[in-house]
Scaffold this motif. Structure first.
Motif, PDB file in Angstrom:
ATOM      1  N   ALA A   1      22.208 -56.150   1.632  1.00  0.00           N
ATOM      2  CA  ALA A   1      22.947 -57.537   2.216  1.00  0.00           C
ATOM      3  C   ALA A   1      24.947 -57.702   2.122  1.00  0.00           C
ATOM      4  O   ALA A   1      25.362 -57.876   3.006  1.00  0.00           O
ATOM      5  CB  ALA A   1      22.458 -58.306   1.171  1.00  0.00           C
ATOM      6  N   ALA A   2      24.816 -56.107   1.317  1.00  0.00           N
ATOM      7  CA  ALA A   2      26.598 -56.223   1.238  1.00  0.00           C
ATOM      8  C   ALA A   2      26.928 -55.448   2.588  1.00  0.00           C
ATOM      9  O   ALA A   2      28.245 -55.859   3.419  1.00  0.00           O
ATOM     10  CB  ALA A   2      27.465 -56.163   0.154  1.00  0.00           C
ATOM     11  N   HIS A   3      26.105 -54.424   3.559  1.00  0.00           N
ATOM     12  CA  HIS A   3      26.501 -53.545   4.141  1.00  0.00           C
ATOM     13  C   HIS A   3      26.622 -54.929   5.956  1.00  0.00           C
ATOM     14  O   HIS A   3      27.518 -54.846   6.641  1.00  0.00           O
ATOM     15  CB  HIS A   3      25.318 -52.450   4.478  1.00  0.00           C
ATOM     16  CG  HIS A   3      26.077 -51.655   3.448  1.00  0.00           C
ATOM     17  ND1 HIS A   3      26.948 -50.098   4.425  1.00  0.00           N
ATOM     18  CD2 HIS A   3      26.154 -51.030   2.036  1.00  0.00           C
ATOM     19  CE1 HIS A   3      27.243 -48.927   3.223  1.00  0.00           C
ATOM     20  NE2 HIS A   3      26.331 -49.753   2.520  1.00  0.00           N
ATOM     21  N   ALA A   4      25.731 -55.470   5.413  1.00  0.00           N
ATOM     22  CA  ALA A   4      25.837 -56.728   6.934  1.00  0.00           C
ATOM     23  C   ALA A   4      25.954 -57.002   6.266  1.00  0.00           C
ATOM     24  O   ALA A   4      26.657 -57.356   8.147  1.00  0.00           O
ATOM     25  CB  ALA A   4      23.998 -56.982   6.481  1.00  0.00           C
ATOM     26  N   LYS A   5      26.978 -58.002   5.667  1.00  0.00           N
ATOM     27  CA  LYS A   5      27.946 -58.954   6.054  1.00  0.00           C
ATOM     28  C   LYS A   5      29.453 -57.589   6.369  1.00  0.00           C
ATOM     29  O   LYS A   5      30.335 -58.569   6.751  1.00  0.00           O
ATOM     30  CB  LYS A   5      28.748 -59.286   4.046  1.00  0.00           C
ATOM     31  CG  LYS A   5      27.266 -60.080   3.772  1.00  0.00           C
ATOM     32  CD  LYS A   5      27.723 -61.644   4.646  1.00  0.00           C
ATOM     33  CE  LYS A   5      26.068 -62.259   3.917  1.00  0.00           C
ATOM     34  NZ  LYS A   5      26.681 -63.540   3.907  1.00  0.00           N
ATOM     35  N   VAL A   6      29.404 -56.416   5.533  1.00  0.00           N
ATOM     36  CA  VAL A   6      30.952 -55.889   6.085  1.00  0.00           C
ATOM     37  C   VAL A   6      30.828 -55.643   7.784  1.00  0.00           C
ATOM     38  O   VAL A   6      31.715 -56.115   8.118  1.00  0.00           O
ATOM     39  CB  VAL A   6      31.194 -54.568   5.600  1.00  0.00           C
ATOM     40  CG1 VAL A   6      31.996 -53.635   6.337  1.00  0.00           C
ATOM     41  CG2 VAL A   6      31.203 -54.998   4.271  1.00  0.00           C
ATOM     42  N   MET A   7      29.709 -55.688   8.597  1.00  0.00           N
ATOM     43  CA  MET A   7      29.099 -55.610   9.385  1.00  0.00           C
ATOM     44  C   MET A   7      29.729 -56.388  10.195  1.00  0.00           C
ATOM     45  O   MET A   7      30.792 -56.518  11.210  1.00  0.00           O
ATOM     46  CB  MET A   7      27.971 -54.689   9.976  1.00  0.00           C
ATOM     47  CG  MET A   7      27.791 -53.921   9.757  1.00  0.00           C
ATOM     48  SD  MET A   7      26.120 -53.344  10.048  1.00  0.00           S
ATOM     49  CE  MET A   7      25.190 -52.493   9.213  1.00  0.00           C
ATOM     50  N   ARG A   8      29.013 -57.026  10.148  1.00  0.00           N
ATOM     51  CA  ARG A   8      29.866 -58.969  11.073  1.00  0.00           C
ATOM     52  C   ARG A   8      31.366 -58.903  10.123  1.00  0.00           C
ATOM     53  O   ARG A   8      31.923 -59.691  10.765  1.00  0.00           O
ATOM     54  CB  ARG A   8      29.420 -59.655  10.508  1.00  0.00           C
ATOM     55  CG  ARG A   8      29.316 -61.451  10.283  1.00  0.00           C
ATOM     56  CD  ARG A   8      28.780 -61.654  11.700  1.00  0.00           C
ATOM     57  NE  ARG A   8      29.334 -62.642  12.634  1.00  0.00           N
ATOM     58  CZ  ARG A   8      30.547 -62.384  14.017  1.00  0.00           C
ATOM     59  NH1 ARG A   8      30.843 -61.965  14.155  1.00  0.00           N
ATOM     60  NH2 ARG A   8      30.804 -63.640  14.390  1.00  0.00           N
ATOM     61  N   PHE A   9      31.813 -58.785   8.857  1.00  0.00           N
ATOM     62  CA  PHE A   9      33.051 -58.960   9.028  1.00  0.00           C
ATOM     63  C   PHE A   9      34.130 -58.359   9.825  1.00  0.00           C
ATOM     64  O   PHE A   9      35.244 -58.650   9.533  1.00  0.00           O
ATOM     65  CB  PHE A   9      33.195 -59.571   7.312  1.00  0.00           C
ATOM     66  CG  PHE A   9      34.694 -59.314   6.967  1.00  0.00           C
ATOM     67  CD1 PHE A   9      35.507 -60.334   6.665  1.00  0.00           C
ATOM     68  CD2 PHE A   9      35.795 -58.199   6.792  1.00  0.00           C
ATOM     69  CE1 PHE A   9      36.532 -60.836   6.167  1.00  0.00           C
ATOM     70  CE2 PHE A   9      36.853 -58.210   6.507  1.00  0.00           C
ATOM     71  CZ  PHE A   9      37.138 -59.740   5.655  1.00  0.00           C
ATOM     72  N   CYS A  10      33.452 -56.988  10.205  1.00  0.00           N
ATOM     73  CA  CYS A  10      35.017 -55.986  10.623  1.00  0.00           C
ATOM     74  C   CYS A  10      35.191 -56.152  11.757  1.00  0.00           C
ATOM     75  O   CYS A  10      34.476 -56.996  13.256  1.00  0.00           O
ATOM     76  CB  CYS A  10      33.895 -55.027  10.793  1.00  0.00           C
ATOM     77  SG  CYS A  10      35.236 -53.509  11.604  1.00  0.00           S
TER      78      CYS A  10
END
Length: 500
Positions: A254-263
């Motif tokens: 879930a954190a990986h997905a959050k980082v993708m969106r945040f980048c």
């Protein structure tokens, strides 16, 4: 942080009745009834100790040292993490403790003795409750418990007792000079163990005599590695361990997905590689993780050419990709996931081509991670190399000699994971993987700007890593929720997968 001498007048400390870690009675929001640590019942710890001792010779003694508190500088300490083998056998999460197991003819099959710091009202006023000797017996299942300062004389008595000092009664302990006895090729050279000798006071007669016993100078008892024996058990995960590892993987995914969106590119957002690490850490912490399982690799652009790039300080440029190798620790178990995604939300054609080549290799290797296939980590790596060479040829690479292994794909394809990131190091790369193991599969490519490599791929780095539970005739991808198909990654980066 307050200093212990900050106030001249201090309240008189009272003896604490608490314990040095969460328990169901004190933290019912974290532990269910019967659990000793989150997700692991007290009975499972006892079963681990029994399984260990059942596999050893009559009269054997096992000595396992716990972790010591480490310091950043002066009196400023790091957050404590227990030594892995000690925690696996006890669930005890306090520092400065030692476990001794003696194989006996009792119904239980062994005697458990704990050495730990006693309860101390003054110290507990500053640092919180200790479980003490009472807790070691009442909660953690020790038959006896003594203050850690009594370790040397008590242990000397145990090891030199006439009933157990025969040459046929080994001592299992990890001290300098005791190497793994396995004949297999280890994944990594033996590292210096957390030595039990750190607990002894040089110059004291009983300490010096113990050191002489462990060196063979004053005893004919065989000295063998405790770690090798404990790691045989740790290698195969129990149903409870698998549940915890899935939870850890879910949180990291879930954190990986959050980082993708945040980048976003630095030019428009002021974000850098370190911003992405901070965002990952924030989301795993919010989900209950006490720490990351390792220092993350967050490599944008040509940073990815460094396999273990951990400075994470560079800006994020539009048109580059980010390689994020990051995982949290949750309830004592590590996760290890790598994803590669575009800074601007869309892969370029060369980026997509290289990414999908690596992804195909990863999927093919995962597909054979079953016990029935009886492949070793070496076998999986060899397979990944053969497949990667074919993929590179299709992309127009004219490989010469060992260029792929030396330059483009120099890292190994995977490793066991569990309590430690690189779990059970005594398991050899040439041993068949077994049902119940959890391993990582992580092929990758790093293309430096060499004239003999196609220019479209220069300075691109791609790795894809998942955690795989090995079963008899199939497998489970524990990290399945981290986006890795091109369409899913791009949709995640662009916010198309967000729930409203």
């Amino acid at each position: 942080m307050a200093h212990p001498l900050a106030h001249t007048l201090q309240p008189q400390p009272q003896l604490s009745r608490g314990y040095g870690q969460p328990l169901p009675g004190t933290h019912p929001h974290l532990l269910a009834p019967g659990e000793l640590t989150a997700g692991i019942p007290r009975d499972e710890y006892e079963q681990r100790r029994r399984a260990l001792m059942d596999g050893l010779e009559d009269g054997s003694v096992v000595v396992v040292a716990g972790g010591r508190l480490k310091y950043l500088s002066g009196k400023i300490f790091y957050k404590f993490r227990q030594a892995s083998n000690f925690w696996y056998l006890t669930g005890w999460e306090e520092p400065d403790s030692v476990l001794v197991l003696e194989k006996t003819s009792a119904a239980k099959g062994y005697k458990m003795t704990m050495f730990c710091p006693s309860k101390d009202p003054h110290d507990e006023m500053w640092h919180g409750p200790r479980s003490g000797r009472e807790g070691a017996v009442e909660v953690f299942g020790a038959d006896e418990a003594f203050d850690i300062t009594h370790l040397a004389p008590r242990l000397k008595t145990i090891l030199t007792a006439p009933s157990s000092s025969s040459a046929s009664h080994p001592i299992y302990i990890d001290v300098p000079g005791v190497a793994p006895t396995s004949r297999i090729r280890l994944r990594t050279p033996p590292s210096k163990p957390k030595s039990f000798l750190d607990y002894l006071v040089p110059g004291r007669a009983d300490s010096d005599e113990l050191a002489a016993i462990f060196s063979g100078e004053k005893s004919n008892r065989p000295i063998r590695s405790a770690s090798v024996e404990v790691e045989k058990l740790r290698l195969i995960k129990s149903p409870n361990e698998i549940k915890l590892m899935r939870r850890a993987a879910d949180v990291s995914s879930a954190a990986h997905a959050k980082v993708m969106r945040f980048c976003e590119p630095t030019a428009t957002s002021s974000l850098t590689e370190s911003s992405l690490v901070a965002h990952f850490t924030y989301h795993t912490s919010l989900a209950g993780s006490p720490r990351l399982a390792y220092v993350p690799v967050c490599a944008s652009g040509s940073s990815g050419l460094t396999i273990h790039y951990t400075k994470n300080l560079l800006p994020l440029h539009a048109g580059d990709v980010v390689l994020l190798d990051a995982g949290c620790e949750l309830a004592g178990y590590a996760s290890d996931i790598t994803r590669t995604f575009p800074v601007s939300g869309t892969f370029s054609s060369p980026q997509r081509d290289l990414y999908e080549a690596v992804l195909r290799v990863e999927k093919a290797c995962i597909a054979v991670c079953t016990a029935d296939r009886a492949l070793s980590l070496d076998g999986l790596h060899d397979m990944s190399c053969r497949l990667m060479k074919a993929e590179l040829k299709d992309l127009g690479f004219n490989l010469r000699g060992t260029e792929m292994e030396r330059i483009l794909y120099p890292h190994f394809v995977g490793h066991p994971v569990g309590i430690d990131l690189h779990d059970t190091p005594s398991f050899g790369r040439n041993e068949p993987i077994q049902e119940g193991m959890v391993i990582t599969i992580e092929p990758g490519l790093s293309v430096p700007p060499h004239n003999n490599f196609p220019k479209a791929f220069h300075n691109l780095a791609v790795r894809v890593e998942d955690e795989i539970l090995v079963r008899k005739d199939d497998y489970v991808i524990l990290s399945v929720d981290a986006p890795k198909e091109v369409v899913d990654i791009e949709a995640c980066c662009q916010g198309l997968l967000e729930r409203h």
